[in-house]
Structures are given as structure tokens and as C-alpha cells.
Motif scaffolding. Sequence first.
Motif, short mmCIF file in Angstrom:
data_model
loop_
_atom_site.label_atom_id
_atom_site.label_comp_id
_atom_site.label_asym_id
_atom_site.label_seq_id
_atom_site.Cartn_x
_atom_site.Cartn_y
_atom_site.Cartn_z
N PRO A 171 -10.58 3.66 11.76
CA PRO A 171 -9.55 3.34 10.77
C PRO A 171 -9.09 1.89 10.89
O PRO A 171 -9.09 1.33 11.99
CB PRO A 171 -8.41 4.30 11.14
N VAL A 172 -8.69 1.31 9.77
CA VAL A 172 -8.14 -0.05 9.76
C VAL A 172 -6.63 0.07 9.61
O VAL A 172 -6.12 0.60 8.62
CB VAL A 172 -8.72 -0.88 8.61
N ASP A 173 -5.89 -0.42 10.60
CA ASP A 173 -4.43 -0.35 10.61
C ASP A 173 -3.87 -1.61 9.96
O ASP A 173 -4.04 -2.72 10.48
CB ASP A 173 -3.94 -0.23 12.06
N HIS A 174 -3.20 -1.45 8.82
CA HIS A 174 -2.62 -2.59 8.10
C HIS A 174 -1.15 -2.80 8.43
O HIS A 174 -0.48 -3.59 7.76
CB HIS A 174 -2.80 -2.40 6.60
N GLY A 175 -0.65 -2.11 9.44
CA GLY A 175 0.70 -2.37 9.88
C GLY A 175 1.74 -1.46 9.26
O GLY A 175 1.44 -0.62 8.41
N PRO A 176 3.01 -1.65 9.67
CA PRO A 176 4.07 -0.71 9.28
C PRO A 176 4.49 -0.84 7.84
O PRO A 176 4.41 -1.90 7.23
CB PRO A 176 5.22 -1.09 10.22
N MET A 177 4.95 0.30 7.31
CA MET A 177 5.58 0.35 6.00
C MET A 177 7.03 0.80 6.19
O MET A 177 7.36 1.43 7.19
CB MET A 177 4.85 1.34 5.09
N ALA A 178 7.87 0.47 5.23
CA ALA A 178 9.25 0.94 5.28
C ALA A 178 9.28 2.46 5.15
O ALA A 178 8.41 3.06 4.52
CB ALA A 178 10.07 0.30 4.16
N VAL A 179 10.27 3.06 5.75
CA VAL A 179 10.36 4.52 5.74
C VAL A 179 10.38 5.08 4.32
O VAL A 179 9.77 6.11 4.02
CB VAL A 179 11.62 4.97 6.51
N HIS A 180 11.06 4.38 3.42
CA HIS A 180 11.22 4.88 2.05
C HIS A 180 10.01 4.61 1.17
O HIS A 180 9.92 5.13 0.06
CB HIS A 180 12.45 4.23 1.40
N GLU A 181 9.06 3.79 1.63
CA GLU A 181 7.92 3.41 0.80
C GLU A 181 6.86 4.51 0.76
O GLU A 181 6.57 5.15 1.78
CB GLU A 181 7.25 2.14 1.34
N ASP A 182 6.27 4.72 -0.42
CA ASP A 182 5.09 5.56 -0.49
C ASP A 182 3.86 4.65 -0.52
O ASP A 182 3.96 3.43 -0.34
CB ASP A 182 5.15 6.53 -1.67
N VAL A 183 2.68 5.24 -0.73
CA VAL A 183 1.44 4.46 -0.60
C VAL A 183 1.23 3.50 -1.78
O VAL A 183 0.47 2.55 -1.67
CB VAL A 183 0.23 5.40 -0.40
N LEU A 184 1.92 3.73 -2.90
CA LEU A 184 1.83 2.78 -4.01
C LEU A 184 2.84 1.65 -3.75
O LEU A 184 3.79 1.43 -4.51
CB LEU A 184 2.13 3.48 -5.33
N SER A 185 2.62 0.95 -2.65
CA SER A 185 3.53 -0.10 -2.21
C SER A 185 2.91 -1.46 -2.46
O SER A 185 1.72 -1.59 -2.75
CB SER A 185 3.80 0.05 -0.71
#
Length: 248
Positions: A205-219
Motif C-alpha cells: 500500500p502507498v500511505d499518503h498521510g493523515p486526513m482530518a477526522v471529519h474528511e471522507d475519501v472525496l477530499s
Amino acid sequence: MESTETTSTQIYSKHFIPLESNPEVFTELIHKLGLSKSLSFHDVLSLDDPELLAFLPRPVYALILVFPTTAAYEERIDQEEAELLDYQGSGVDEDVVFFKQTINNACGLYAILHAVCNGDAGRKIDDASLIGQLLQAGLPLVPDKLALMLEHSEELELAYAEVATKGDTEAPAHAEDEVDFHYITLVKSHTNSHLYQLDGDRKRPVDHGPMAVHEDVLSDKSLDIIRSMMASEGNNLNFSLMALVEEG
């Protein structure tokens, strides 16, 4: 639009007819696998138009990108992979579920499996369903053995075969025939909220780093990754994008 994995020296023991990039076909397959009827795939019609993006139900659990496999793309991936070790993670505590691809022309299937088995979508799998039973048996296994378990699943092959010839374009005459498109999946980890790019043809897998808790994948993070891939291919218009969403 149909697709296959990138040109490779890998020798496959099994070949599938490639799936058309079609939300209805993808949705039918996840329902055959036992996912909730509330989950479905939708076309993403724009990366930039807020009005078109607003038509998509939210949250978006996964994105599946379909794109042409050019020589430039293959060279770039080979360079990125050269210094990577094969992924060896297993068990329910891993940040993502990763399926190594061992079936030729089945990158659409692996993209679907990555989409539905990760993030919040993975929490909606019934243990008694086909995919639920495969996960229970396969998650404790190292990736090579998990891959072989999927390859040898007659139930999974049957479910796939029932939808593989559907869609608006004619399927290849032979499963061994190569075509020039490939699928990858973007998901949000249910453990660390990182954005991951999953492609069973790659080593890990390629890890692109953290997302905000409230974000979904359409970020913005996801859309920027897709824009960058398109730009690297000279803004080739033969990209398409589907979103896994929950309705109702």
C-alpha cells in the motif's frame, strides 16, 4: 471501458475477463459479494466543479480510478517500486487490508475488494456473506497465502463471472487478451485515518498521510493525487473515477 493490470513479466495461472468501468456493474458485484444494498458506486463527473461533486451522496467510502497504462506510467512505477519491500502485514490490526493480485485482467475485482474491505465500508460487511467468510479465513494469512486463497475461491470466481460480461462495451473474446487500462483504489484507514492508495499489482500500500477526522475519501488530498496522476500523463482524458457511497 475495460481494463487490465499493467504490462508485466509476471506469469499468471488464472485469467479473468476484465470488468467494464461501469458503476452499475461494480454495484451488482458488491451486492453479489454480500455487501449491503445501501452501498453503491457512482461516477464522479468532475474533480473541480462543486455543483457536480455535490450530487454525490456522502460520505464517500472509497474512490476507484481507471486510467491508461502508458509506458511512462509503467517506468515511473518501476522506479518507485525498486526500493520497496513486499508488504507482509496480516491480521485485523493492520491499517489496511491489502490484496496482492495474482489473477490476470482482474484489477477491477481487486479494486472493488480494496474499496469494500477498508475504512467504514469494511465495517458494513456481514460475517455470513461471501466476502465476510473470505475475510475471516484470509485476514490471519500472510499476503501470498491470502492471494492464493482468493485465487482458488470458486464462489468468488462465480460471482465475478456473472457480471463480467455485462456493460455497454463488448468484453474481450479471451480472458488472456490484454487491454490497456488499470484500476487503483483510494481508501481512508479505519485505524489511523491515513489515506491509502491500493493496487494489487504493486508491492505494498502507498500511505499518503493523515486526513482530518471529519474528511471522507472525496477530499482535496485524494483529488490532488488524481490530478497529479492525470498531469503526469499529459492530462490524458481517458481517466474515469467512481465513488463508493451509501444511500438512504
